[in-house]
Design an enzyme around this catalytic site. Structure first.
Site, PDB file in Angstrom:
ATOM      1  N   GLU A 119      -9.843   3.710   0.298  1.00 23.24           N
ATOM      2  CA  GLU A 119      -9.809   4.086   1.719  1.00 23.24           C
ATOM      3  C   GLU A 119      -8.723   5.119   2.029  1.00 23.24           C
ATOM      4  O   GLU A 119      -8.880   5.934   2.935  1.00 23.24           O
ATOM      5  CB  GLU A 119      -9.617   2.834   2.585  1.00 23.24           C
ATOM      6  CG  GLU A 119      -8.315   2.107   2.321  1.00 23.24           C
ATOM      7  CD  GLU A 119      -8.248   0.726   2.984  1.00 23.24           C
ATOM      8  OE1 GLU A 119      -9.298   0.114   3.185  1.00 23.24           O
ATOM      9  OE2 GLU A 119      -7.139   0.268   3.282  1.00 23.24           O
ATOM     10  N   HIS A 139     -17.540 -10.651   6.864  1.00 25.22           N
ATOM     11  CA  HIS A 139     -16.234 -10.010   7.047  1.00 25.22           C
ATOM     12  C   HIS A 139     -15.468 -10.717   8.142  1.00 25.22           C
ATOM     13  O   HIS A 139     -16.030 -11.043   9.195  1.00 25.22           O
ATOM     14  CB  HIS A 139     -16.438  -8.529   7.419  1.00 25.22           C
ATOM     15  CG  HIS A 139     -15.160  -7.748   7.484  1.00 25.22           C
ATOM     16  ND1 HIS A 139     -14.849  -6.899   8.512  1.00 25.22           N
ATOM     17  CD2 HIS A 139     -14.114  -7.686   6.627  1.00 25.22           C
ATOM     18  CE1 HIS A 139     -13.660  -6.346   8.294  1.00 25.22           C
ATOM     19  NE2 HIS A 139     -13.190  -6.808   7.154  1.00 25.22           N
ATOM     20  N   HIS A 140     -14.198 -10.993   7.879  1.00 24.74           N
ATOM     21  CA  HIS A 140     -13.289 -11.548   8.885  1.00 24.74           C
ATOM     22  C   HIS A 140     -12.040 -10.689   8.938  1.00 24.74           C
ATOM     23  O   HIS A 140     -11.162 -10.849   8.087  1.00 24.74           O
ATOM     24  CB  HIS A 140     -12.856 -12.977   8.503  1.00 24.74           C
ATOM     25  CG  HIS A 140     -13.917 -14.012   8.695  1.00 24.74           C
ATOM     26  ND1 HIS A 140     -13.880 -15.216   8.029  1.00 24.74           N
ATOM     27  CD2 HIS A 140     -15.022 -14.041   9.476  1.00 24.74           C
ATOM     28  CE1 HIS A 140     -14.927 -15.952   8.396  1.00 24.74           C
ATOM     29  NE2 HIS A 140     -15.636 -15.249   9.267  1.00 24.74           N
ATOM     30  N   GLU A 141     -11.962  -9.777   9.868  1.00 22.95           N
ATOM     31  CA  GLU A 141     -10.695  -9.050  10.065  1.00 22.95           C
ATOM     32  C   GLU A 141      -9.880  -9.839  11.079  1.00 22.95           C
ATOM     33  O   GLU A 141     -10.364 -10.134  12.178  1.00 22.95           O
ATOM     34  CB  GLU A 141     -10.957  -7.626  10.565  1.00 22.95           C
ATOM     35  CG  GLU A 141      -9.696  -6.842  10.914  1.00 22.95           C
ATOM     36  CD  GLU A 141      -8.711  -6.736   9.750  1.00 22.95           C
ATOM     37  OE1 GLU A 141      -9.081  -6.145   8.727  1.00 22.95           O
ATOM     38  OE2 GLU A 141      -7.582  -7.256   9.859  1.00 22.95           O
ATOM     39  N   GLU A 193       0.829  -1.213   0.000  1.00 22.65           N
ATOM     40  CA  GLU A 193       0.000   0.000   0.000  1.00 22.65           C
ATOM     41  C   GLU A 193       0.857   1.254   0.000  1.00 22.65           C
ATOM     42  O   GLU A 193       0.911   2.007   0.981  1.00 22.65           O
ATOM     43  CB  GLU A 193      -0.992  -0.081   1.162  1.00 22.65           C
ATOM     44  CG  GLU A 193      -1.939  -1.264   0.946  1.00 22.65           C
ATOM     45  CD  GLU A 193      -2.883  -1.530   2.098  1.00 22.65           C
ATOM     46  OE1 GLU A 193      -3.147  -0.615   2.878  1.00 22.65           O
ATOM     47  OE2 GLU A 193      -3.336  -2.688   2.214  1.00 22.65           O
ATOM     48  N   HIS A 224      -8.330  -8.782   1.728  1.00 29.13           N
ATOM     49  CA  HIS A 224      -7.616  -7.500   1.910  1.00 29.13           C
ATOM     50  C   HIS A 224      -6.320  -7.758   2.668  1.00 29.13           C
ATOM     51  O   HIS A 224      -6.202  -8.748   3.384  1.00 29.13           O
ATOM     52  CB  HIS A 224      -8.502  -6.493   2.637  1.00 29.13           C
ATOM     53  CG  HIS A 224      -9.440  -5.805   1.687  1.00 29.13           C
ATOM     54  ND1 HIS A 224      -9.540  -4.444   1.578  1.00 29.13           N
ATOM     55  CD2 HIS A 224     -10.282  -6.324   0.765  1.00 29.13           C
ATOM     56  CE1 HIS A 224     -10.424  -4.141   0.639  1.00 29.13           C
ATOM     57  NE2 HIS A 224     -10.899  -5.263   0.133  1.00 29.13           N
ATOM     58  N   GLU A 225      -5.350  -6.868   2.454  1.00 28.10           N
ATOM     59  CA  GLU A 225      -3.979  -7.094   2.933  1.00 28.10           C
ATOM     60  C   GLU A 225      -3.554  -8.509   2.530  1.00 28.10           C
ATOM     61  O   GLU A 225      -3.137  -9.328   3.352  1.00 28.10           O
ATOM     62  CB  GLU A 225      -3.848  -6.888   4.463  1.00 28.10           C
ATOM     63  CG  GLU A 225      -4.169  -5.490   4.894  1.00 28.10           C
ATOM     64  CD  GLU A 225      -5.673  -5.230   4.937  1.00 28.10           C
ATOM     65  OE1 GLU A 225      -6.115  -4.234   4.336  1.00 28.10           O
ATOM     66  OE2 GLU A 225      -6.415  -6.033   5.540  1.00 28.10           O
TER      67      GLU A 225
HETATM   68  C1  NOJ Z   1      -8.454  -2.651   5.802  1.00 20.95           C
HETATM   69  C2  NOJ Z   1      -9.339  -2.918   4.631  1.00 20.95           C
HETATM   70  O1  NOJ Z   1      -8.680  -2.595   3.428  1.00 20.95           O
HETATM   71  C3  NOJ Z   1     -10.584  -2.120   4.805  1.00 20.95           C
HETATM   72  O2  NOJ Z   1     -11.407  -2.238   3.670  1.00 20.95           O
HETATM   73  C4  NOJ Z   1     -11.289  -2.558   6.054  1.00 20.95           C
HETATM   74  O3  NOJ Z   1     -12.407  -1.727   6.262  1.00 20.95           O
HETATM   75  C5  NOJ Z   1     -10.371  -2.460   7.275  1.00 20.95           C
HETATM   76  N1  NOJ Z   1      -9.120  -3.075   7.007  1.00 20.95           N
HETATM   77  C6  NOJ Z   1     -10.981  -3.113   8.487  1.00 20.95           C
HETATM   78  O4  NOJ Z   1     -11.019  -4.493   8.298  1.00 20.95           O
HETATM   79 CA    CA Z   2      -6.111  -2.113   3.200  1.00 16.54          CA
END
Ligand code: NOJ
Ligand code: CA
Length: 678
Positions: A482, A377-379, A175, A457-458
């Site tokens: 973002e 969603h899974h962060e 990024e 993501h990431e």
């Molecule tokens: C980074 C992601 O790119 C973004 O889309 C997301 O909202 C946040 N992480 C939280 O998970």
């Molecule tokens: Ca990101």
């Protein structure tokens, strides 16, 4: 005495040192691209030329192993085999339905004493791929540790070449704002790495089918010579394999024009066919979500007054989605674990337990009644063992409630993915090391078992694995929208024109386009955080940045204010019959046309960097003899991204494939067109 070569194209040449060396040539189907493989520098090497001129000078090949030493110096060509392929395969979804796979293949067998390895080249009209195969052999059985990969890419006349790149092994993963520098200033870079020679030849170095191996970055050692630099494990080993293995493909796309890179299918072609069988459950589509509000600071992921993921807010988004033809609603922040600084606290995420103000069943049932799906969603915040431990339960819950798409996230600094090894010891890994390459694919495979598609993501960079695992529908893997909310700096006007010729060559990106309120920090000041684009450019993103899933990322209230512009987002599809990069220059502008899948309609997107420009686009891609209504969304006469980003003209014209359109683009502007077949 060497074995005779089986090839009629093989040459026996005498080197200056008077020792015998072998050289094997292989040409692309059109004969214009030639790869020469040799051992005459006392190590295996290859060279590439286009139209008779060198593109890649003599570049070394080989690997080093912890126990077995170096497989490079002193290895010579023992034999080689050639064959050719010309076939066509279909994508279940994609930027094109039919993909032609047409190449000449050469496998070269290298050996030294009793050690051996092979390199297989596939030579296309638009570039090459090559991979190593190290067979089981004496002294190489069981586990094998790779400690170096010698692969080089030595750019011909590099002193006069330009390059576009982001730094490798940095804290912010992929990024970064793209750099455009003379090639010799690109010290250590991620791939796809894009170059342009003084003669205008465009080159993109990348890799295909990255599985069970470390991601390859490029390190400029001698000026102009970029060496493979594999991202290591936490213990310093680069790659851990079993004897008898094959590496990912190293790829070099080569074009006479910038758009040739975009129009090439090499990365997909070098991946294995679909391993999942019937994937009709993988659905391209458009979505909205409880998302931008958190990035703007209006909402929070965590609990409290500003909690975004409440039952009522999710239902409100589902109503909006149903009214406007979106099939999914992403909900971030519904599950326990976001309170405090979530990006440092991944171990507390619970992937099956909702906050009190979010009723998972009520929301998913409501979605069903509206014909809209919740997007899960899974962060993980990079705590991948915590995720692994809950993965089955987490995906089972989604499956039970009809969730068919999940966005995953791995927010953690580069090198800070936290895992607990089999002995209970905490280790920190890179997002693009072998451990994570396997971890990402594992989540995709677990999801596939439940009919769930994954948008990572990431991520680790894309290398075309969507061909083999079509439920891996998109990734981030670059600065997305973002950054315009909070990034330092926000994405500059040239960001998208860089992405198209770099990141996008690797595969679909979940950029999340379509921000309509461009002035949340005011208009007229070029330094504040906001999308540094015009409104028309936000629409063009739906065409120029390919993804089978596209978000309408802004808040519903901002779409309600601009229904005319919103119409384009409603109309634009995300699945295509064919795609053509019509015109463009890296970092400057791009014009891309796409035909809707199984339809006569076409769409066109054009974007520019900070410079306003007037483009003339021939419509010769349209079907012969048909008339279309062109519905054009373009920058107005006075538009400019800083002070007049909303100035947009929406007009219609009757056109045929004999016409051209003159398209005015404002500074950081764009054009979006729907060609509706009449
Ligand atoms: C980074 C992601 O790119 C973004 O889309 C997301 O909202 C946040 N992480 C939280 O998970
Ligand atoms: Ca990101």
């Amino acid at each position: 005495m060497r074995l005779p070569l089986s090839l009629c194209t093989a040459l026996l040449v005498v080197t200056s040192t008077q020792s015998y060396a072998e050289t094997v040539k292989v040409k692309s189907p059109d004969g214009k691209l030639v790869v020469t493989v040799s051992d005459d520098a006392n190590f295996p090497s290859y060279q590439v030329s286009l139209d008779g001129k060198p593109v890649i000078n003599t570049s070394r090949l080989g690997l080093a192993f912890k126990a077995q030493g170096e497989f490079s110096q002193g290895f010579s060509i023992k034999d080689s085999q050639q064959s050719s392929v010309d076939s066509t395969w279909q994508q279940p979804w994609g930027e094109a339905k039919n993909i032609r796979d047409n190449y000449q293949k050469l496998t070269v067998n290298f050996g030294h004493d009793n050690q051996k390895f092979d390199v297989t080249f596939k030579v296309y009209n638009e570039g090459i791929g090559f991979q190593y195969h190290v067979p089981k052999q004496a002294n190489m059985k069981g586990n094998v540790d790779i400690t170096n990969e010698f692969t080089e890419f030595s750019i011909a006349n590099a002193d006069k070449a330009q390059s576009w790149w982001i730094p490798a092994r940095g804290w912010n993963r992929y990024e970064y704002v793209y750099e455009n520098t003379p090639a010799f200033k690109a010290a250590h870079v991620h791939t796809p790495f894009t170059l342009k020679t003084e003669q205008g030849v465009h080159i993109s170095i990348h890799e295909a089918a990255l599985t069970d191996y470390a991601g390859m970055t490029l390190n400029q050692r001698r000026p102009g010579t970029f060496k493979a630099d594999l991202t290591p494990w936490s213990d310093g080993i680069l790659v851990k394999k079993q004897a008898g293995f094959t590496t990912p493909w190293r790829t070099i796309q080569i074009g006479r024009k910038a758009v040739d890179l975009v129009n090439s299918n090499i990365i997909l072609n070098l991946n294995e066919p679909n391993k999942l069988g019937d994937v009709s459950w993988v659905k391209p589509g458009k979505y909205v979500g409880i998302w931008w509000g958190m990035h703007l600071g209006e909402n929070t992921w965590g609990s409290g007054d500003k909690h975004g993921a409440t039952t009522s807010e999710a239902k409100r988004y589902m109503d909006f989605a149903a009214q406007n033809g979106f099939d999914g609603v992403l909900v971030e922040g519904w599950n326990i674990g976001w309170d405090g600084s979530w990006y440092e606290n991944g171990d507390v995420f619970n992937f099956a337990k909702a906050y009190d103000d979010f009723d998972f069943k009520a929301v998913t049932d409501y979605g069903k009644s509206k014909g809209v799906r919740l997007i899960g969603h899974h962060e993980t915040s990079g705590s991948v063992t915590n995720y692994r431990n809950q993965m089955d339960a987490a995906f089972d819950l989604y499956k039970k409630h009809g969730v068919t798409q999940v966005k995953t996230g791995y927010v953690a600094d580069g090198g800070q993915i936290k895992r607990v090894d089999e002995n209970g010891v905490v280790r920190h890994e890179w997002h693009d090391g072998q451990f994570m390459v396997n971890e990402y694919l594992h989540s995709v495979q677990q999801a596939a078992k439940r009919g769930i598609s994954i948008n990572t993501h990431e991520p680790v960079k894309d290398t075309g694995l969507r061909r083999t695992y079509p439920n891996w529908i998109a990734r981030e893997g670059a600065r997305g929208q973002e950054f315009n909310a909070w990034g330092t700096p926000p994405n500059p006007p040239e960001h998208v024109t860089n992405l198209i010729f770099t990141r996008m060559l690797s595969g679909p990106m979940d950029f999340t386009p379509g921000i309509f309120d461009l002035g949340f920090n005011g208009i007229g000041d070029a330094t504040v955080n906001r999308p540094q684009t015009t409104l028309a450019k936000q629409l063009a993103l739906y065409v120029v940045l390919y993804s089978p899933i596209q978000m309408a990322a802004d808040l519903p209230r901002n779409y309600k204010k601009r229904p005319a512009a919103m119409q384009f987002i409603k109309d634009v599809p995300t699945d295509w019959q064919t795609s053509i990069a019509v015109d463009g220059e890296v970092g400057d502008f791009a014009v891309i046309a796409r035909q809707q899948r199984d339809s006569n309609d076409w769409f066109l997107g054009a974007v520019t960097d900070e410079e306003a420009r007037q483009l003339t686009v021939k419509l010769d891609f349209l079907a012969v003899g048909k008339t279309y209504e062109a519905q054009i969304y373009r920058d107005g006469k006075d538009a400019d991204w800083v002070s007049k980003p909303y100035e947009m003209v929406i007009e219609t014209k009757k056109v045929t494939n004999k016409d051209s359109l003159n398209l005015p683009l404002a500074t950081s502007g764009g054009v979006a067109i729907r060609f509706k077949a009449l």
